[in-house]
Design a protein around this motif. Structure first.
Motif, mmCIF file in Angstrom:
data_model
loop_
_atom_site.group_PDB
_atom_site.id
_atom_site.type_symbol
_atom_site.label_atom_id
_atom_site.label_comp_id
_atom_site.label_asym_id
_atom_site.label_seq_id
_atom_site.Cartn_x
_atom_site.Cartn_y
_atom_site.Cartn_z
ATOM 1 N N ARG A 232 -5.687 19.828 4.294
ATOM 2 C CA ARG A 232 -4.299 20.173 3.980
ATOM 3 C C ARG A 232 -3.470 18.897 4.116
ATOM 4 N N ILE A 233 -2.750 18.552 3.068
ATOM 5 C CA ILE A 233 -1.967 17.311 3.058
ATOM 6 C C ILE A 233 -0.494 17.665 3.230
ATOM 7 N N HIS A 234 0.072 17.225 4.343
ATOM 8 C CA HIS A 234 1.473 17.504 4.653
ATOM 9 C C HIS A 234 2.341 16.359 4.124
ATOM 10 N N ILE A 235 3.337 16.717 3.350
ATOM 11 C CA ILE A 235 4.133 15.742 2.612
ATOM 12 C C ILE A 235 5.606 15.907 2.959
ATOM 13 N N VAL A 236 6.335 14.793 3.011
ATOM 14 C CA VAL A 236 7.756 14.821 3.350
ATOM 15 C C VAL A 236 8.540 15.635 2.322
ATOM 16 N N ASN A 237 9.335 16.563 2.817
ATOM 17 C CA ASN A 237 10.274 17.333 1.985
ATOM 18 C C ASN A 237 9.638 18.138 0.864
ATOM 19 N N ARG A 238 8.400 18.557 1.050
ATOM 20 C CA ARG A 238 7.785 19.442 0.066
ATOM 21 C C ARG A 238 6.650 20.219 0.725
ATOM 22 N N LYS A 239 6.193 21.233 0.038
ATOM 23 C CA LYS A 239 5.136 22.094 0.562
ATOM 24 C C LYS A 239 3.813 21.334 0.660
ATOM 25 N N PHE B 244 0.826 -1.204 0.000
ATOM 26 C CA PHE B 244 0.000 0.000 0.000
ATOM 27 C C PHE B 244 0.862 1.256 0.000
ATOM 28 N N GLN B 245 1.940 1.260 0.761
ATOM 29 C CA GLN B 245 2.766 2.454 0.880
ATOM 30 C C GLN B 245 3.432 2.822 -0.438
ATOM 31 N N ASN B 246 3.562 1.885 -1.375
ATOM 32 C CA ASN B 246 4.137 2.191 -2.682
ATOM 33 C C ASN B 246 3.100 2.743 -3.654
ATOM 34 N N LYS B 247 1.840 2.757 -3.240
ATOM 35 C CA LYS B 247 0.783 3.246 -4.116
ATOM 36 C C LYS B 247 0.648 4.758 -4.026
ATOM 37 N N LYS B 248 -0.061 5.313 -4.989
ATOM 38 C CA LYS B 248 -0.297 6.752 -5.022
ATOM 39 C C LYS B 248 -1.791 7.017 -4.987
ATOM 40 N N ILE B 249 -2.151 8.223 -4.588
ATOM 41 C CA ILE B 249 -3.531 8.673 -4.693
ATOM 42 C C ILE B 249 -3.562 9.924 -5.553
ATOM 43 N N VAL B 250 -4.718 10.157 -6.162
ATOM 44 C CA VAL B 250 -4.923 11.364 -6.952
ATOM 45 C C VAL B 250 -5.636 12.381 -6.063
ATOM 46 N N VAL B 251 -5.110 13.579 -5.997
ATOM 47 C CA VAL B 251 -5.706 14.633 -5.176
ATOM 48 C C VAL B 251 -5.962 15.857 -6.041
ATOM 49 N N SER C 257 -6.365 19.579 -6.733
ATOM 50 C CA SER C 257 -5.936 20.791 -6.030
ATOM 51 C C SER C 257 -6.262 22.002 -6.900
ATOM 52 N N SER C 258 -5.938 23.182 -6.414
ATOM 53 C CA SER C 258 -6.255 24.403 -7.158
ATOM 54 C C SER C 258 -5.492 24.479 -8.480
ATOM 55 N N GLU C 259 -4.381 23.748 -8.582
ATOM 56 C CA GLU C 259 -3.561 23.799 -9.790
ATOM 57 C C GLU C 259 -3.846 22.652 -10.754
ATOM 58 N N GLY C 260 -4.648 21.677 -10.339
ATOM 59 C CA GLY C 260 -4.935 20.531 -11.210
ATOM 60 C C GLY C 260 -5.013 19.254 -10.398
ATOM 61 N N LEU C 261 -4.325 18.206 -10.855
ATOM 62 C CA LEU C 261 -4.302 16.924 -10.154
ATOM 63 C C LEU C 261 -2.904 16.673 -9.607
ATOM 64 N N GLU C 262 -2.841 16.290 -8.335
ATOM 65 C CA GLU C 262 -1.576 15.932 -7.704
ATOM 66 C C GLU C 262 -1.548 14.415 -7.532
ATOM 67 N N PHE C 263 -0.426 13.773 -7.904
ATOM 68 C CA PHE C 263 -0.259 12.342 -7.748
ATOM 69 C C PHE C 263 0.742 12.127 -6.610
ATOM 70 N N ILE C 264 0.231 11.682 -5.466
ATOM 71 C CA ILE C 264 1.043 11.648 -4.245
ATOM 72 C C ILE C 264 1.260 10.209 -3.780
ATOM 73 N N LYS C 265 2.501 9.864 -3.549
ATOM 74 C CA LYS C 265 2.838 8.543 -3.027
ATOM 75 C C LYS C 265 2.455 8.473 -1.549
ATOM 76 N N MET C 266 1.758 7.408 -1.161
ATOM 77 C CA MET C 266 1.280 7.294 0.218
ATOM 78 C C MET C 266 2.428 7.312 1.229
#
Length: 247
Positions: free
Chosen positions: A173-180, A141-148, A150-159
């Motif tokens: 608000r989705i807080h992500i490692v090493n990025r905004k 599961f942790q290697n999968k991504k979700i589509v989110v 956002s105001s700029e379009g679609l974000e593909f985020i690894k779980m």
């Protein structure tokens, strides 16, 4: 907006019911082909280039997922049809792709088709379909991504890169490692359902955390996550949360 659709389902009765419902309830969908054969479905898709494909998940010759993987550039919107299959529905939901549970409910059909038409206008199908294929090949599961969205379009985020979800007045608000962090228009309840029974835990009505990143639990009812995020644990969830950590 008028759209062209192909129906693919190995069961003749299910195909006939879906066709009848679409003709009665969704007049903006034009059915240009239908088939019970997944292999024929591949050829029809390549030849007719539909905007929308209704695709059964469980078929003996090729599954709906196998069929999708056979298409080089699957740039059409998909609505999957499935009996209640948790694995299939989980994979589809992560990629923001439409699905219908058999037997198909009229209201669900109308709502899902309307959403598909909006997606067709946004031209986001190719990225989502490729993500689904990628997720199905992921071993954990942790290697999968979700589509989110956002105001700029679609974000593909690894779980595995999500620290925590933070509810914010109906948004998340989705807080992500090493990025905004990014802001999604979905509520935190949406994400809690999306990733239920996985390695996340909702410690508070406003916080859904990735258990991988816990560094410390404080007796006064706080957790410390990586990057020094200090988040409260609701009093009525503390014992269950501690039990979860011990397991």
């Amino acid at each position: 907006m008028k759209i062209n659709a192909i129906l693919i389902d190995d069961e003749r009765k299910a195909l006939a019911i879906l066709k009848n419902k679409l003709e009665r309830l969704c007049p903006n969908v034009t059915i240009i082909a239908e088939t019970q054969s997944p292999k024929e479905g591949i050829e029809l898709i390549k030849k007719l280039k539909p905007q929308l494909v209704f695709l059964d998940v469980a078929m003996p010759e090729l599954s709906g997922f196998d069929l999708l993987a056979e298409i080089e550039n699957p740039d059409f919107e998909i609505i999957f049809a499935t009996a209640f299959d948790n694995y299939a529905i989980e994979a589809i939901k992560h990629c923001a792709i439409g699905y219908l549970v058999k037997p198909v409910d009229n209201d669900d059909l109308i709502k899902t088709v309307k959403k598909a038409i909006l997606n067709i206008e946004e031209k986001s199908a190719l990225e989502k379909n490729k993500l689904l294929i990628e997720n199905l090949g992921a071993t954990t599961f942790q290697n999968k991504k979700i589509v989110v969205p956002s105001s700029e379009g679609l974000e593909f985020i690894k779980m595995s890169e999500i620290l925590f979800f933070e509810g914010d007045n109906g948004y998340t608000r989705i807080h992500i490692v090493n990025r905004k962090a990014i802001l999604s228009s979905h509520s935190i309840g949406y994400f809690n359902k999306l990733i239920e029974n996985q390695s996340f835990y909702q410690i508070h009505k406003s916080y859904l955390i990735n258990l991988t990143y816990i560094e410390k639990y404080l007796n006064e009812g706080y957790v410390i996550l990586q990057d020094n995020h200090k988040l409260p644990v609701s009093r009525n969830r503390r014992q269950d949360f501690l039990n979860c950590l011990r397991e």
